[in-house]
Design a protein around this motif. Structure first.
Motif, mmCIF file in Angstrom:
data_model
loop_
_atom_site.group_PDB
_atom_site.id
_atom_site.type_symbol
_atom_site.label_atom_id
_atom_site.label_comp_id
_atom_site.label_asym_id
_atom_site.label_seq_id
_atom_site.Cartn_x
_atom_site.Cartn_y
_atom_site.Cartn_z
ATOM 1 N N HIS A 1 -5.663 10.849 5.293
ATOM 2 C CA HIS A 1 -6.482 12.034 5.030
ATOM 3 C C HIS A 1 -7.900 11.806 5.560
ATOM 4 O O HIS A 1 -8.869 11.766 4.816
ATOM 5 C CB HIS A 1 -6.510 12.339 3.533
ATOM 6 C CG HIS A 1 -5.322 13.110 3.079
ATOM 7 N ND1 HIS A 1 -5.209 14.466 3.226
ATOM 8 C CD2 HIS A 1 -4.173 12.712 2.503
ATOM 9 C CE1 HIS A 1 -4.046 14.874 2.745
ATOM 10 N NE2 HIS A 1 -3.402 13.824 2.291
ATOM 11 N N THR B 1 -6.240 11.332 -9.248
ATOM 12 C CA THR B 1 -7.192 10.712 -8.329
ATOM 13 C C THR B 1 -8.530 11.439 -8.374
ATOM 14 O O THR B 1 -9.598 10.807 -8.303
ATOM 15 C CB THR B 1 -6.634 10.723 -6.898
ATOM 16 O OG1 THR B 1 -5.468 9.887 -6.844
ATOM 17 C CG2 THR B 1 -7.651 10.214 -5.893
ATOM 18 N N GLU C 1 -6.317 8.561 1.355
ATOM 19 C CA GLU C 1 -4.902 8.236 1.181
ATOM 20 C C GLU C 1 -4.503 7.229 2.244
ATOM 21 O O GLU C 1 -4.612 7.481 3.440
ATOM 22 C CB GLU C 1 -4.041 9.495 1.308
ATOM 23 C CG GLU C 1 -2.579 9.216 1.040
ATOM 24 C CD GLU C 1 -1.739 10.481 1.065
ATOM 25 O OE1 GLU C 1 -0.504 10.353 0.984
ATOM 26 O OE2 GLU C 1 -2.301 11.576 1.176
ATOM 27 N N ASP C 2 -4.065 6.060 1.796
ATOM 28 C CA ASP C 2 -3.736 4.973 2.722
ATOM 29 C C ASP C 2 -2.225 4.845 2.921
ATOM 30 O O ASP C 2 -1.448 4.981 1.985
ATOM 31 C CB ASP C 2 -4.263 3.633 2.187
ATOM 32 C CG ASP C 2 -5.772 3.588 2.146
ATOM 33 O OD1 ASP C 2 -6.378 4.300 2.960
ATOM 34 O OD2 ASP C 2 -6.324 2.862 1.317
ATOM 35 N N TYR C 3 -1.859 4.568 4.148
ATOM 36 C CA TYR C 3 -0.476 4.248 4.486
ATOM 37 C C TYR C 3 -0.461 2.936 5.264
ATOM 38 O O TYR C 3 -1.183 2.790 6.242
ATOM 39 C CB TYR C 3 0.156 5.327 5.365
ATOM 40 C CG TYR C 3 0.402 6.634 4.670
ATOM 41 C CD1 TYR C 3 1.558 6.835 3.929
ATOM 42 C CD2 TYR C 3 -0.527 7.658 4.749
ATOM 43 C CE1 TYR C 3 1.785 8.034 3.294
ATOM 44 C CE2 TYR C 3 -0.304 8.871 4.114
ATOM 45 C CZ TYR C 3 0.847 9.051 3.391
ATOM 46 O OH TYR C 3 1.065 10.239 2.767
ATOM 47 N N GLY D 1 -9.030 15.173 -5.144
ATOM 48 C CA GLY D 1 -7.707 14.641 -4.836
ATOM 49 C C GLY D 1 -6.956 15.638 -3.985
ATOM 50 O O GLY D 1 -6.964 16.836 -4.265
ATOM 51 N N THR E 1 1.777 12.969 -7.404
ATOM 52 C CA THR E 1 0.578 13.779 -7.617
ATOM 53 C C THR E 1 0.666 14.601 -8.904
ATOM 54 O O THR E 1 -0.259 15.348 -9.213
ATOM 55 C CB THR E 1 0.343 14.735 -6.429
ATOM 56 O OG1 THR E 1 1.486 15.581 -6.276
ATOM 57 C CG2 THR E 1 0.124 13.954 -5.151
ATOM 58 N N PHE F 1 -12.387 9.502 -1.932
ATOM 59 C CA PHE F 1 -10.939 9.681 -1.887
ATOM 60 C C PHE F 1 -10.456 9.319 -0.494
ATOM 61 O O PHE F 1 -11.093 9.635 0.506
ATOM 62 C CB PHE F 1 -10.579 11.150 -2.167
ATOM 63 C CG PHE F 1 -9.193 11.512 -1.697
ATOM 64 C CD1 PHE F 1 -8.086 11.235 -2.475
ATOM 65 C CD2 PHE F 1 -9.006 12.111 -0.458
ATOM 66 C CE1 PHE F 1 -6.814 11.546 -2.019
ATOM 67 C CE2 PHE F 1 -7.739 12.430 -0.005
ATOM 68 C CZ PHE F 1 -6.637 12.150 -0.789
ATOM 69 N N ASP G 1 -3.554 16.280 -6.412
ATOM 70 C CA ASP G 1 -3.590 15.012 -7.135
ATOM 71 C C ASP G 1 -4.774 14.977 -8.101
ATOM 72 O O ASP G 1 -5.838 14.439 -7.799
ATOM 73 C CB ASP G 1 -3.673 13.861 -6.134
ATOM 74 C CG ASP G 1 -3.503 12.500 -6.790
ATOM 75 O OD1 ASP G 1 -3.489 12.434 -8.035
ATOM 76 O OD2 ASP G 1 -3.386 11.507 -6.052
#
Length: 269
Positions: free
Chosen positions: A231, A193, A215-217, A186, A74, A213, A190
């Motif tokens: 998120h 982003t 956030e992928d896992y 972000g 970030t 926006f 971040d």
């Protein structure tokens, strides 16, 4: 003949192409009749990207607090980003946001009404219910952030859960609604982003669908790979095809403060 050489494609267009090549100028060439729909679509796509590039040259990002501790992704070279991309990234303490919240206090009732109208709001967040204060606090944060961004001519902003100070909750609904208005965002500081999202929103203005926006896992690999958006608090309503649902929840991670947030059943793809 001078007029023909300048304006007729057989001459003027080729001369321009030669001049651009001789000067080593990057360019995009579109050939065809101006009334052809495919030509119009191609030109429109180029124009949207050009507008995004132009907006990038004056993009200004506000960072409320620093980036998340021990997370290098970030961070980045803000000076180089301004040199190469035109982005100006400025950091601010939460005291600056508190002042903006006080200055925009009169906007809170209007924002509360907008949330009640735009979201499928849970019973506990309704007026007179036990958690309605969480919705009001969310509206206060939104009013303050918007006021701050407008006053400073910012295009995007960041927050971080590790630096909430006296904020009563995470800026959840505030982030959602501001992204829907076109601001970049972000999480965890971040700023890269945040700026990219703003530019993508500029490029996609008035187009079908949206940009957000998230956030992928990826937790599972193989034939049934699964990807979960972590998120979920900070997702732009522009990407949903259904009315967002707002519920009351405990605060994020170590925070015990209530927060108002939303999720969606179906995206627009």
């Amino acid at each position: 003949m001078d007029y023909m050489n300048l304006h007729q494609s057989a001459h003027g267009g080729r001369e321009f192409g030669f001049a651009a090549s001789r000067l080593r100028k990057s360019r995009h060439v579109i050939a065809g009749h101006w009334q052809d729909l495919e030509i119009q679509r191609e030109f429109a796509a180029w124009a949207r990207v050009a507008r995004g590039w132009a907006e990038s040259q004056t993009c200004r990002v506000a960072r409320f607090g620093d980036n998340m501790r021990n997370v290098a992704v970030t961070e980045g070279d803000k000076v180089e980003a301004q040199i190469q991309l035109g982005w100006r990234v400025d950091g601010y303490g939460l005291d600056d946001l508190y002042r903006a919240m006080d200055e925009a206090q009169d906007q809170v009732p209007q924002i509360v009404e907008a949330c009640l109208d735009e979201y499928n709001v849970a019973a506990e967040l309704q007026k007179g219910a036990s958690q309605h204060h969480a919705l009001v606090e969310s509206a206060r944060i939104e009013a303050g952030i918007r006021h701050f961004l407008v006053q400073g001519n910012f295009s995007a902003f960041t927050t971080t859960f590790e630096n909430l100070g006296n904020l009563p909750q995470l800026p959840g609904l505030a982030v959602q609604r501001l992204m829907k208005e076109g601001y970049g965002f972000g999480a965890e500081g971040d700023w890269k982003t945040a700026a990219l999202l703003y530019i993508v929103k500029v490029i996609g203005l008035n187009q079908e669908g949206g940009a957000s926006f998230i956030e992928d896992y990826t937790y599972h690999f193989g034939e049934e790979a699964a990807c979960l958006g972590a998120h979920m608090l900070e997702v732009c309503p522009s990407i949903t095809t259904e009315q967002p649902i707002s519920v009351s929840s405990p605060g994020h991670r170590r925070q015990s403060r209530p927060c108002a947030f939303a999720f969606w059943c179906q995206s627009s793809g």
